[in-house]
Design a protein around this motif. Sequence first.
Motif, PDB file in Angstrom:
ATOM      1  N   ARG A 289      -2.339 -38.353 -22.266  1.00 49.94           N
ATOM      2  CA  ARG A 289      -1.107 -38.692 -22.963  1.00 49.94           C
ATOM      3  C   ARG A 289      -1.255 -40.090 -23.569  1.00 49.94           C
ATOM      4  N   PRO A 290      -0.915 -40.238 -24.831  1.00 55.64           N
ATOM      5  CA  PRO A 290      -0.961 -41.583 -25.426  1.00 55.64           C
ATOM      6  C   PRO A 290       0.128 -42.456 -24.830  1.00 55.64           C
ATOM      7  N   LYS A 291      -0.093 -43.757 -24.860  1.00 61.17           N
ATOM      8  CA  LYS A 291       0.894 -44.697 -24.330  1.00 61.17           C
ATOM      9  C   LYS A 291       1.199 -45.747 -25.389  1.00 61.17           C
TER      10      LYS A 291
ATOM     11  N   ARG B 277       9.255 -36.272 -23.630  1.00 63.08           N
ATOM     12  CA  ARG B 277       9.332 -34.840 -23.951  1.00 63.08           C
ATOM     13  C   ARG B 277       8.303 -34.446 -25.011  1.00 63.08           C
ATOM     14  N   HIS B 278       7.755 -35.432 -25.687  1.00 60.59           N
ATOM     15  CA  HIS B 278       6.737 -35.187 -26.701  1.00 60.59           C
ATOM     16  C   HIS B 278       5.345 -35.558 -26.197  1.00 60.59           C
ATOM     17  N   GLY B 279       5.222 -35.793 -24.896  1.00 59.67           N
ATOM     18  CA  GLY B 279       3.910 -36.099 -24.331  1.00 59.67           C
ATOM     19  C   GLY B 279       3.449 -37.509 -24.559  1.00 59.67           C
ATOM     20  N   VAL B 280       4.378 -38.464 -24.685  1.00 61.18           N
ATOM     21  CA  VAL B 280       4.024 -39.862 -24.926  1.00 61.18           C
ATOM     22  C   VAL B 280       4.618 -40.718 -23.804  1.00 61.18           C
TER      23      VAL B 280
ATOM     24  N   ALA C 145      -2.034 -47.353 -27.229  1.00 60.60           N
ATOM     25  CA  ALA C 145      -2.457 -46.851 -28.538  1.00 60.60           C
ATOM     26  C   ALA C 145      -1.836 -47.649 -29.668  1.00 60.60           C
ATOM     27  N   GLY C 146      -0.666 -48.189 -29.449  1.00 64.37           N
ATOM     28  CA  GLY C 146       0.020 -48.960 -30.480  1.00 64.37           C
ATOM     29  C   GLY C 146       1.225 -49.656 -29.882  1.00 64.37           C
TER      30      GLY C 146
ATOM     31  N   ALA D  75      -4.000 -42.486 -30.897  1.00 63.67           N
ATOM     32  CA  ALA D  75      -4.846 -42.286 -29.715  1.00 63.67           C
ATOM     33  C   ALA D  75      -5.938 -41.250 -29.948  1.00 63.67           C
ATOM     34  N   GLY D  76      -5.933 -40.617 -31.119  1.00 62.62           N
ATOM     35  CA  GLY D  76      -6.930 -39.584 -31.404  1.00 62.62           C
ATOM     36  C   GLY D  76      -6.746 -38.351 -30.546  1.00 62.62           C
ATOM     37  N   LEU D  77      -5.493 -38.021 -30.206  1.00 60.14           N
ATOM     38  CA  LEU D  77      -5.201 -36.887 -29.337  1.00 60.14           C
ATOM     39  C   LEU D  77      -4.374 -35.841 -30.081  1.00 60.14           C
ATOM     40  N   THR D  78      -4.415 -34.633 -29.561  1.00 58.08           N
ATOM     41  CA  THR D  78      -3.616 -33.538 -30.120  1.00 58.08           C
ATOM     42  C   THR D  78      -2.342 -33.392 -29.311  1.00 58.08           C
TER      43      THR D  78
END
Length: 373
Positions: free
Chosen positions: A6-8, A30-33, A60-61, A134-137
């Motif tokens: 999960r991106p942070k 809820r969006h995986g962040v 990630a930002g 984060a380069g994630l899906t």
Amino acid sequence: MEEPKRPKLFVSHHSSKYEVALHVEKALARHGVDCWIAPRDVGPGEAFDTAIMKAIRDCAGVLLLFCSHSDKSPHVKRELILADSAHKAIIPLRLEEIVPDDLAYHLASAQWIDWLEKRDDSIARIAAKAHQLAGLTPPADAAPAAPAPAPSPSVTAAADDLHAAILSQAAEAPAAAPASVSVRTLIMVGLGLAVAVLAAMLFMRGGDTPKAEVAAATDAPVAATAAPGTGAAAPPASAGPDTQAASPAAPLPDAGPDTAAPADTAGPATARAKIPPTFNCDKAGTNSEKLICASDELAALDREMARAYRQLFNVAVKRRELLATEQRAWRLSVRDACPDEACMTRVMRQRIVVLDERRTEILQNRASAPAAE
């Protein structure tokens, strides 16, 4: 089965918007962040400034909750400076319909997201950006981002006006000291400039003026000091009224690439200031360093900057690493971005005021609460 990463996002916010930060975090989850929020996520016994730097570096930002309070917050501004230094994207979420002033420089090229309406869509856009950074899906069960409707002409015009206003604010930084500067700080800055003028007079008396005399007048080190991050530093040349005798001298991030010793040689035949700056002009590589070497006013400001930085470094015992990183980021992203002498004069004066004001704040807090750092 391993859980998907999960991106942070690091959430930069004014303390008055802490509840909003928690609400945004819950929506992004809820969006995986995930979100990192101070002071909640600072570990027990962990230095606050160290935790901030590490969190910005690892996220990630940076999600900025932008409002009138955060626009004027020195803490938020420092977080954005650290984000710029760490090459982290800044995502401004606008909570109020205002144009940035103090933060305009850092937000001039940012893609704005409004919290004023359609908040679910705003959250979805932020989450999509976080996964991209984060380069994630995004996870399959995350709430999908609604397709952005075609903006109406009025909305497009408003967005263009906002962006133009931000660029205008960034290009026209006020030349005067901010209204929040205390009278005591202005007096100290005035005394510091008077010392710089005295140093210039001593230097222009001739080549037989001892270096120790100039150093005593300017409170500047004669020997080179260690660069930030090396862990070594020379003792201070002289203890100012606010320094402790056992405190190490501050490293000077504003110094040139190879040395921090003042240049006392004539150098090439090019125009040189009569006042030596804090670095060797023979090794000046950037345009800003060359401008300093050619201007008496900029050279005096460079020495005054070294004085202000060193005195703040001596009292900011637990924040020295953050201070060195911030000063380096300011030099690279603000001072070195100036195209001419007028711009450099303005931003250097403003930075000196900021450094002196922060030193005064630390000393006042220490006097009111001796046990606190």
